[in-house]
Enzyme design. Sequence first.
Site, PDB file in Angstrom:
ATOM      1  N   LYS A 164       4.784  32.916 -22.022  1.00  0.00           N
ATOM      2  CA  LYS A 164       5.088  31.906 -23.027  1.00  0.00           C
ATOM      3  C   LYS A 164       3.891  31.697 -23.957  1.00  0.00           C
ATOM      4  O   LYS A 164       2.738  31.745 -23.517  1.00  0.00           O
ATOM      5  CB  LYS A 164       5.440  30.577 -22.359  1.00  0.00           C
ATOM      6  N   HIS A 186      19.626  36.990 -20.247  1.00  0.00           N
ATOM      7  CA  HIS A 186      18.693  35.870 -20.121  1.00  0.00           C
ATOM      8  C   HIS A 186      18.902  35.163 -18.782  1.00  0.00           C
ATOM      9  O   HIS A 186      19.976  34.654 -18.484  1.00  0.00           O
ATOM     10  CB  HIS A 186      18.921  34.885 -21.266  1.00  0.00           C
TER      11      HIS A 186
END
Length: 378
Positions: free
Chosen positions: A166, A295
């Site tokens: 991230k 996902h």
Amino acid sequence: MALSTARIEDLDVSVYTQRTEQPESDGTLEWDKTTCALVEVRAGGASGIGYTYANEATGRFIAETLAPHLVGRDALDVPATHRAMRAAIRNLGQGGVSAMAVSAVDVALWDLKAKLLGVPLAHLLGLARDRVPVYGSGGFTSYSVDQLQTQLGGWVARGIPRVKMKVGRDPDEDLRRVNAVRKAIGAAQLFVDANGAYERKQAIRFAHEYAELGVAWFEEPVSSDDLDGLREVRAAALMPIAAGEYGYEIGYFERMLSAGAVDILQADVTRCGGVTGFLQVAALCAAHHVPLSVHCAPALALHVACAAPAVIHMEYFHDHARFESRLFEGAAEPIEGHLHPDLTRPGLGLALKPQEPGILVEEAPADYEPAPHGGLSH
């Protein structure tokens, strides 16, 4: 009993919560737990399992809004039941809680159908492949550099040749953190996910700087609602741009693909309408010649990923993999960078482990501090 008379008898809904190992965050949200709304649908002596990573309200929505439209229907006619659920939520909105609830039930119905027929779900749908490449996903912005290197380097050491971290919470630190991970993972592919944290010009600048560090995938550099912005970043970037995880209905994906906003589309089985919705998205990808990446929710998505030719890989998300290994028997673990479905078991191949109703939490560490703002963003 003839299969044509296998009518849906009833369903149960449970909500399970597990604390994360420490407070976690990405570029735009913070959270300290994972919550799963799970549905079990019964017919003909079999039980199908489906779930979505949502909240308690989604579980109540399934029980109160969708259940009345399920009982008594033919368990084999999943598309018809899916249409009935979509019709039931017409005035409530096709996205958000409504879509996640429909997704959980739809998966349970497909699991049930495969079990009634005595076959793995992947065989019922038809195999395009017997294993799916994965990428290790976590690398939260709340992690220290040491934690980043340990987690992502650990996946590479386990044979996973692609990993994701991230970015976006502290742009001044992003390049330093990405460079540290690059050193830890060697030649493995590195993906970054900003969760829509950057502005357009900022994202373009980072796209060029990340390219110099060998980043092979840039996910949600700007908000996934900003299709013009995604297309602008895509035109300037040297690596593929990916988005789509927040798609709840087929029109969302069609708009994203028609806008030329992504090089790789993402879809989440627990949000996009379950197995039925995911197969529709996969067909759209084939028509637009755009690859599809799965996902999250690896245990739930594995069989349908094996059946969709457009799929190139799936996300082995840390929180969900940790959750699913504790909640279910039969949750696959990566072998040489792939997940393999168990084709000796019917349906999804999952069985719920004995749990206290609605509880799956371990004691938090003594130094645990909850995130100041709750939320889920995986």
